[in-house]
Motif scaffolding. Structure first.
Motif: not given
Length: 164
Positions: A117-119, A73-78, A159-162, A82-86
Motif C-alpha cells: 500500500p502507498l500512503p 482510487w479516490q474516496m470522499r470522506v468526512p 481494494v478495501t478501505v477501512n 481523513v487521518g484514520l483511513l487505511y
C-alpha cells in the motif's frame, strides 16, 4: 468496510470523482505499462571472460519489476476520517492463484506479485459539505522468474478501505 474489484487489463478508465460520502471510485480496467527491455536486461556493458565456465554462465536479468499506481482510487470522506483511513489490496490471477497475475493465453503461466500500500493522501477539501477527497494506491512488485510465457497477464484486484 467498502469493497470495489477491478481488473488489470488492456485499456485505461479514468476515475470518476466520487460524489457521495464513502463512495469508492476505481478504474474498471487498468493498464500497467508494458515492460521495457532496459528494465529486464541490465545496461549493456563490455565484459571479458577468463574461463569456459564464465563464458557459459547465464546472462543476468532483473527478475523483480516494480510499478507504482499512486492514484488507483479516490474516496470522499468526512474531514474527521481523513487521518484514520487505511487500504488493503488483494490480487487474484485469472487462473485463481492468489497474489499473482496469469497469462491471458496460457493460464498455467503466472507471475507472483507483492502488493505494498502507498500512503493515502488528501487531494481536496469541500468546506460546504465538511468532506475531503482522498486518494490511494499500491506498489506492485512482480517476480518474473517463474513466468513461462511472454504476453499479457491479468488478474482481479480488490481494494478495501477501512477506518482505524
Amino acid at each position: 468496510m467498502l469493497l470495489q474489484p477491478y481488473t488489470l487489463a488492456q485499456s485505461l478508465f479514468e476515475n470518476a470523482e466520487p460524489t457521495e460520502i464513502n463512495q469508492l471510485s476505481t478504474p474498471q480496467r487498468l493498464v500497467i505499462p508494458p515492460l521495457a527491455p532496459s528494465e529486464i536486461a541490465p545496461a549493456a556493458t563490455s565484459e571479458s571472460v577468463t574461463n569456459e565456465e564464465d563464458l557459459l554462465a547465464l546472462p543476468r536479468f532483473n527478475t523483480i519489476i516494480t510499478r507504482e499506481l499512486p492514484t488507483l482510487w479516490q474516496m470522499r470522506v468526512p474531514l474527521e476520517q481523513v487521518g484514520l483511513l487505511y487500504a488493503t489490496y488483494e490480487l487474484k490471477a485469472e487462473n485463481g492463484r492468489s497474489n499473482a497475475v496469469s497469462n491471458e493465453q496460457r493460464s498455467d503461466s503466472a507471475v507472483q506479485v507483492v502488493l505494498e500500500p502507498l500512503p493515502i493522501i488528501e487531494i481536496s477539501r469541500d468546506q460546504n459539505s465538511n468532506t475531503a477527497l482522498v486518494q490511494g494506491g499500491v506498489r506492485l512488485k512482480m517476480d518474473l522468474s517463474a513466468a513461462q510465457s511472454a504476453g499479457a497477464y491479468a488478474g482481479d484486484v480488490t481494494v478495501t478501505v477501512n477506518q482505524r
